[in-house]
Design a protein around this motif. Structure first.
Motif, PDB file in Angstrom:
ATOM      1  N   ARG A 270     -19.570 -12.565  21.464  1.00  0.00           N
ATOM      2  CA  ARG A 270     -20.318 -13.824  21.331  1.00  0.00           C
ATOM      3  C   ARG A 270     -21.138 -14.119  22.593  1.00  0.00           C
ATOM      4  O   ARG A 270     -22.202 -14.724  22.526  1.00  0.00           O
ATOM      5  N   GLU A 271     -20.610 -13.678  23.744  1.00  0.00           N
ATOM      6  CA  GLU A 271     -21.320 -13.914  25.008  1.00  0.00           C
ATOM      7  C   GLU A 271     -22.396 -12.863  25.277  1.00  0.00           C
ATOM      8  O   GLU A 271     -23.163 -13.005  26.232  1.00  0.00           O
ATOM      9  N   LYS A 272     -22.436 -11.802  24.457  1.00  0.00           N
ATOM     10  CA  LYS A 272     -23.361 -10.686  24.674  1.00  0.00           C
ATOM     11  C   LYS A 272     -23.147 -10.062  26.058  1.00  0.00           C
ATOM     12  O   LYS A 272     -24.099  -9.663  26.749  1.00  0.00           O
ATOM     13  N   ALA A 273     -21.903  -9.976  26.467  1.00  0.00           N
ATOM     14  CA  ALA A 273     -21.551  -9.434  27.781  1.00  0.00           C
ATOM     15  C   ALA A 273     -21.310  -7.933  27.642  1.00  0.00           C
ATOM     16  O   ALA A 273     -20.200  -7.488  27.380  1.00  0.00           O
ATOM     17  N   SER A 274     -22.338  -7.150  27.819  1.00  0.00           N
ATOM     18  CA  SER A 274     -22.297  -5.723  27.487  1.00  0.00           C
ATOM     19  C   SER A 274     -21.643  -4.894  28.581  1.00  0.00           C
ATOM     20  O   SER A 274     -21.546  -5.309  29.743  1.00  0.00           O
ATOM     21  N   ILE A 275     -21.238  -3.688  28.202  1.00  0.00           N
ATOM     22  CA  ILE A 275     -20.635  -2.761  29.169  1.00  0.00           C
ATOM     23  C   ILE A 275     -21.662  -2.329  30.205  1.00  0.00           C
ATOM     24  O   ILE A 275     -21.303  -2.007  31.343  1.00  0.00           O
ATOM     25  N   SER A 276     -22.954  -2.358  29.859  1.00  0.00           N
ATOM     26  CA  SER A 276     -23.976  -1.994  30.843  1.00  0.00           C
ATOM     27  C   SER A 276     -24.037  -3.000  31.981  1.00  0.00           C
ATOM     28  O   SER A 276     -24.480  -2.667  33.086  1.00  0.00           O
ATOM     29  N   GLN A 277     -23.581  -4.231  31.752  1.00  0.00           N
ATOM     30  CA  GLN A 277     -23.520  -5.232  32.820  1.00  0.00           C
ATOM     31  C   GLN A 277     -22.305  -5.010  33.721  1.00  0.00           C
ATOM     32  O   GLN A 277     -22.327  -5.361  34.907  1.00  0.00           O
ATOM     33  N   VAL A 278     -21.239  -4.453  33.157  1.00  0.00           N
ATOM     34  CA  VAL A 278     -20.019  -4.206  33.935  1.00  0.00           C
ATOM     35  C   VAL A 278     -20.166  -2.951  34.784  1.00  0.00           C
ATOM     36  O   VAL A 278     -19.826  -2.937  35.974  1.00  0.00           O
ATOM     37  N   VAL A 279     -20.653  -1.877  34.173  1.00  0.00           N
ATOM     38  CA  VAL A 279     -20.808  -0.614  34.900  1.00  0.00           C
ATOM     39  C   VAL A 279     -22.188  -0.599  35.559  1.00  0.00           C
ATOM     40  O   VAL A 279     -23.183  -0.184  34.965  1.00  0.00           O
TER      41      VAL A 279
END
Length: 615
Positions: A270-279
């Motif tokens: 729902r937050e659109k918090a993608s793995i590309s933002q984490v890594v």
């Protein structure tokens, strides 16, 4: 930030500017505002929920609730992955409760290096990472999902899951571990029996009794090898829920963390918090720092560059070397000490380690994690307050300084891995378990092209002297770069007899590599005509882990003029045990210092044919 950490981070970011931007553009193009399946034609969508029933069927058909993919490395052959059997049902219920719908999207293979050590199957081990990445990609390619839960623990499985998920970088993803088995026979006692068996002083029954007392139940092996290094690194990278790495399977807390991962995946969708933002560059540097500060597995010097490349980040061995010179060694876990991973967890675990490294400026605090913004969250440990999962501050002082120490009083001023270079190429060495007096070795070479050849020479008493053992044609293009951990007991016997002993190879050693100074993952490998292919019996070699030097004491002109005498195995030699299926990967794989990957950073240069001096 510590100046070296800041400098290396900036250097990686500058080096990666083009590839990282291209990656993020692809990710942005794949993202959408509505659930992924909402753009599907009716026939496609109907196939996606044909096997569902009840509320899940209505949720998928309704095109409103987030869809969560479960990708699992479950099998009941591996102790570390057997606990994953129950996870999908727990996750589906938790996701449903959180207002989403979870489906088991696909399984990926998971092989055990402990089973295949010294056997033909080990030659498939490293390439299984690429197979896992591709299988993860297939699972997510149905485009039914808005988030992913990646269930896996060991060796190549976690990096493979990550590489596959990063190809779908617009999706949130959480890694879900199983935890370590309880402590059994101390690892030091197990190693002693192995050496006695290598000398013929213990029977096979003695050896099997020791091994089964050490590896005795569900969960990850308790030594600090690649599996537990994976868990440490990905938690510090913010890809686990805080404190998830080292909770035992079969406990209420383990189940609660697994269910919370499902609920959190819905929130992230729902937050659109993608793995590309984490890594990103900072989290990758954090992962390297955690590895070095704990003396982790050398295999991560392959896996982290490969994972970083999948996110458009160019991580080099020079970055490892510069960080290792600055990051202190804070942990002693077998093979770097007598404690196992459960002792590490009891001494303060990841929470204490993260707190120390953050306060000393060795970790970037301003990163995105699956728990939210900021790495401070990973100072906290999970516990159950009745039936409710909550987090509390972790210990601020070590509960066992023999296992875990503060930055102000480290076990060593430098990290556990070092890089070697010289006229033989570049290699990695793990020094955290090597006594200082054994870190510089100069001795004649004895050259082998197989583990069996070495074992025969050992049993014949031919190696009972100062010697640098060279085992070549073990690189990724030659035979898939198998681990050579089966050599350790015999090499340990020679070292204990008072000889100056070292190992040089273009293959790998296990994450459990220990007291023998071992220059591994040498690149360029012998199979591509690297200098190692020109070394002969009797050549004097110098391995200096203190100065970072690896060289054969032969003149440059003479070395270059020598003929290549024992080329890589012919493809016909790779029939059986499935090895014939991996010929295309052996031909396409990149060098060890770029992660020994067939994917690379997906630049045009990557698709050029590899150089092979034997052709």
């Amino acid at each position: 930030m510590h100046p070296v950490v800041a400098q290396v981070t900036a250097r990686i970011a500058e080096r990666s500017e083009h590839t990282r931007s291209a990656y993020l553009e692809r990710v942005s193009a794949a993202a959408g505002d509505a659930p992924a399946r909402s753009g599907m034609a009716c026939s496609n969508l109907a196939h996606g929920f044909a096997a569902c029933s009840g509320s899940d069927r209505l949720a998928i058909r309704g095109l409103v609730k987030p869809g969560v993919a479960i990708v699992s490395a479950y099998n009941d052959l591996l102790s570390a992955h057997q606990p994953l059997h129950e996870y999908p049902d727990w996750i589906k219920a938790a996701v449903r409760e959180a207002g989403g719908v979870a489906q088991f999207a696909g399984g990926v293979p998971a092989m055990c290096d402990g089973i295949t050590q010294g056997r033909a199957g080990m030659e498939l081990s490293l390439f299984s990472r690429e197979v896992i990445a591709m299988a993860t990609g297939i699972a997510l390619s149905h485009e039914m999902f808005d988030a992913a839960l990646l269930l896996g623990v060991c060796d190549k499985i976690v990096p493979g899951l990550l590489i596959g998920a990063l190809a779908f970088g617009h999706l949130p993803a959480i890694l879900v571990p199983a935890g370590p088995m309880t402590s059994g026979l101390p690892n030091k006692d197990k190693a002693r029996v192995r050496q006695l068996y290598a000398e013929g002083k213990a029977t096979r029954e003695d050896l099997l009794a020791a091994e089964s007392a050490s590896y005795h139940g569900p969960g990850t092996c308790t030594f600090y090898g690649t599996a537990n290094s994976n868990q440490m690194v990905v938690e510090v990278m913010g890809l686990h829920l805080p404190g998830a790495s080292f909770v035992h399977p079969g406990t209420p807390l383990r189940r609660a963390l697994t269910e919370q991962a499902g609920r959190r995946a819905v929130e992230l969708a729902r937050e659109k918090a993608s793995i590309s933002q984490v890594v990103d560059v900072k989290s990758v540097v954090n992962g390297v720092v955690a590895l070095l500060a704990t003396g982790g597995s050398t295999n991560l010097s392959l896996h982290l560059p490969a994972v970083a490349a999948a996110a458009g980040i160019q991580l080099s061995w020079d970055d490892f070397a510069d960080l290792s010179a600055a990051v202190p060694l804070l942990a002693r876990v077998y093979p770097n000490g007598s404690a196992d991973i459960n002792h590490f967890q009891a001494a303060g675990g990841v929470q204490y380690l993260v707190g120390e490294l953050l306060d000393a400026g060795f970790l970037h605090p301003d990163v995105q994690t699956v728990a939210g913004p900021g790495l401070d969250r990973y100072r906290q440990e999970p516990f159950l307050d009745g039936d409710e999962l909550v987090w509390r501050d972790g210990p601020r002082t070590s509960l066992d300084p023999a296992v875990l120490r503060p930055v102000a009083e480290p076990f060593a001023a430098e990290g556990g891995l070092r890089m070697l270079s010289g006229n033989l190429g570049r290699a990695v060495i793990k020094v955290s378990a090597v006594a200082p007096e054994h870190r510089v070795v100069q001795a004649p070479a004895r050259v082998f092209t197989s583990q069996d050849g070495f074992q025969r020479a050992f049993r014949a008493g031919e190696l009972d002297t100062d010697v640098i053992v060279v085992i070549r044609n073990q690189g990724p293009q030659a035979n898939g770069m198998p681990e050579l951990h089966g050599l350790t007991p015999a090499l340990g016997v020679l070292l204990d007899r008072g000889h100056r002993i070292a190992l040089i190879t273009d293959g790998r050693m296990s994450g459990a590599s220990g007291k023998i100074p071992s220059a591994i993952q040498l690149t360029p490998e012998a199979a591509t005509g690297g200098p190692l292919a020109r070394v002969r019996d009797g050549d004097v070699i110098r391995l200096d882990a203190e100065q970072g030097v690896l060289e054969v004491l032969v003149g440059a002109e003479e070395l270059a003029g020598r003929e290549l005498v024992d080329g890589p195995p012919h493809e016909l030699d790779w029939m059986g045990t499935g090895r014939e299926l991996f010929g295309a990967l052996r031909r396409a794989v990149g060098p060890a210092d770029e992660g020994a990957s067939v994917f690379g950073t997906l630049t045009p240069e990557h698709f050029a044919a590899p150089v092979n001096a034997w052709k």
